[in-house]
Design a protein around this motif. Structure first.
Motif, PDB file in Angstrom:
ATOM      1  N   CYS A  43       0.836  -1.209   0.000  1.00 20.15           N
ATOM      2  CA  CYS A  43       0.000   0.000   0.000  1.00 20.15           C
ATOM      3  C   CYS A  43       0.864   1.250   0.000  1.00 20.15           C
ATOM      4  O   CYS A  43       0.525   2.252  -0.653  1.00 20.15           O
ATOM      5  CB  CYS A  43      -0.931  -0.001   1.213  1.00 20.15           C
ATOM      6  SG  CYS A  43      -2.265  -1.206   1.089  1.00 20.15           S
ATOM      7  N   TRP A  44       1.959   1.225   0.711  1.00 19.53           N
ATOM      8  CA  TRP A  44       2.881   2.362   0.737  1.00 19.53           C
ATOM      9  C   TRP A  44       3.434   2.625  -0.677  1.00 19.53           C
ATOM     10  O   TRP A  44       3.499   3.760  -1.128  1.00 19.53           O
ATOM     11  CB  TRP A  44       3.998   2.086   1.729  1.00 19.53           C
ATOM     12  CG  TRP A  44       4.946   3.225   1.988  1.00 19.53           C
ATOM     13  CD1 TRP A  44       4.806   4.531   1.626  1.00 19.53           C
ATOM     14  CD2 TRP A  44       6.187   3.146   2.672  1.00 19.53           C
ATOM     15  NE1 TRP A  44       5.878   5.269   2.048  1.00 19.53           N
ATOM     16  CE2 TRP A  44       6.754   4.439   2.694  1.00 19.53           C
ATOM     17  CE3 TRP A  44       6.894   2.107   3.266  1.00 19.53           C
ATOM     18  CZ2 TRP A  44       7.977   4.719   3.286  1.00 19.53           C
ATOM     19  CZ3 TRP A  44       8.095   2.398   3.864  1.00 19.53           C
ATOM     20  CH2 TRP A  44       8.641   3.687   3.879  1.00 19.53           C
ATOM     21  N   LYS A  46       1.982   1.829  -3.506  1.00 17.72           N
ATOM     22  CA  LYS A  46       0.896   2.393  -4.305  1.00 17.72           C
ATOM     23  C   LYS A  46       0.728   3.881  -4.014  1.00 17.72           C
ATOM     24  O   LYS A  46       0.543   4.683  -4.942  1.00 17.72           O
ATOM     25  CB  LYS A  46      -0.406   1.642  -4.020  1.00 17.72           C
ATOM     26  CG  LYS A  46      -0.451   0.254  -4.637  1.00 17.72           C
ATOM     27  CD  LYS A  46      -1.640  -0.560  -4.177  1.00 17.72           C
ATOM     28  CE  LYS A  46      -2.945   0.017  -4.644  1.00 17.72           C
ATOM     29  NZ  LYS A  46      -4.099  -0.849  -4.290  1.00 17.72           N
ATOM     30  N   ASN A  47       0.806   4.282  -2.741  1.00 13.01           N
ATOM     31  CA  ASN A  47       0.682   5.695  -2.382  1.00 13.01           C
ATOM     32  C   ASN A  47       1.823   6.515  -2.982  1.00 13.01           C
ATOM     33  O   ASN A  47       1.603   7.626  -3.471  1.00 13.01           O
ATOM     34  CB  ASN A  47       0.655   5.875  -0.866  1.00 13.01           C
ATOM     35  CG  ASN A  47      -0.679   5.493  -0.266  1.00 13.01           C
ATOM     36  OD1 ASN A  47      -1.693   5.495  -0.939  1.00 13.01           O
ATOM     37  ND2 ASN A  47      -0.671   5.155   1.012  1.00 13.01           N
ATOM     38  N   ASP A  51       1.534   9.600  -5.597  1.00 14.26           N
ATOM     39  CA  ASP A  51       2.172  10.894  -5.337  1.00 14.26           C
ATOM     40  C   ASP A  51       3.077  11.302  -6.498  1.00 14.26           C
ATOM     41  O   ASP A  51       3.114  12.472  -6.889  1.00 14.26           O
ATOM     42  CB  ASP A  51       2.983  10.849  -4.041  1.00 14.26           C
ATOM     43  CG  ASP A  51       2.112  10.820  -2.797  1.00 14.26           C
ATOM     44  OD1 ASP A  51       0.896  11.097  -2.912  1.00 14.26           O
ATOM     45  OD2 ASP A  51       2.642  10.525  -1.704  1.00 14.26           O
TER      46      ASP A  51
END
Length: 123
Positions: A43-44, A46-47, A51
């Motif tokens: 998930c990190w 993907k974030n 960004d």
């Protein structure tokens, strides 16, 4: 705890020689922790990728705004130059002046001294 540490603890829950599980409860909790850690890292990632796309889009918008402003400044300079028709002008906030320049053509292969290659425009 890092994934590396979790892996070492999982390996410690299994007998290396026989493959027998030494502590099944701890092994199960470590596997849950491992899966959660992997999911969080995914998930990190993907974030971060989202960004990055946002930053790219913002850079594009800013580059477009810069180009518009540069064109506007050049257009306004030309407008004032045409209006003032080569005459100096000044007030408390700005001063405008013009230089007479000549266009020259340099023959192919000619060597031009370094001091003549530098140009600048001032407002």
């Amino acid at each position: 705890m890092s994934l590396y540490d979790i892996r070492k603890d999982i390996e410690a829950c299994v007998d290396a020689e026989t493959g027998e599980i030494i502590d099944a409860e701890k092994l199960a909790s470590l596997q849950v922790e491992r899966d959660e850690k992997i999911s969080n890292i995914a998930c990190w990632i993907k974030n971060l990728l989202i960004d990055i796309e946002g930053i790219k889009a913002e850079r594009k918008k800013l580059a477009e705004r810069q180009a518009v402003m540069e064109h506007k400044a050049a257009s306004l300079k030309a407008y004032l130059a045409d209006f003032l028709d080569g005459k100096k002008w000044h007030d408390a906030r700005s001063a405008l002046s013009f230089r007479k320049t000549e266009r020259i053509e340099i023959a192919d292969g000619a060597v031009v001294p370094e001091e003549f290659l530098k140009t600048s425009v001032t407002v």
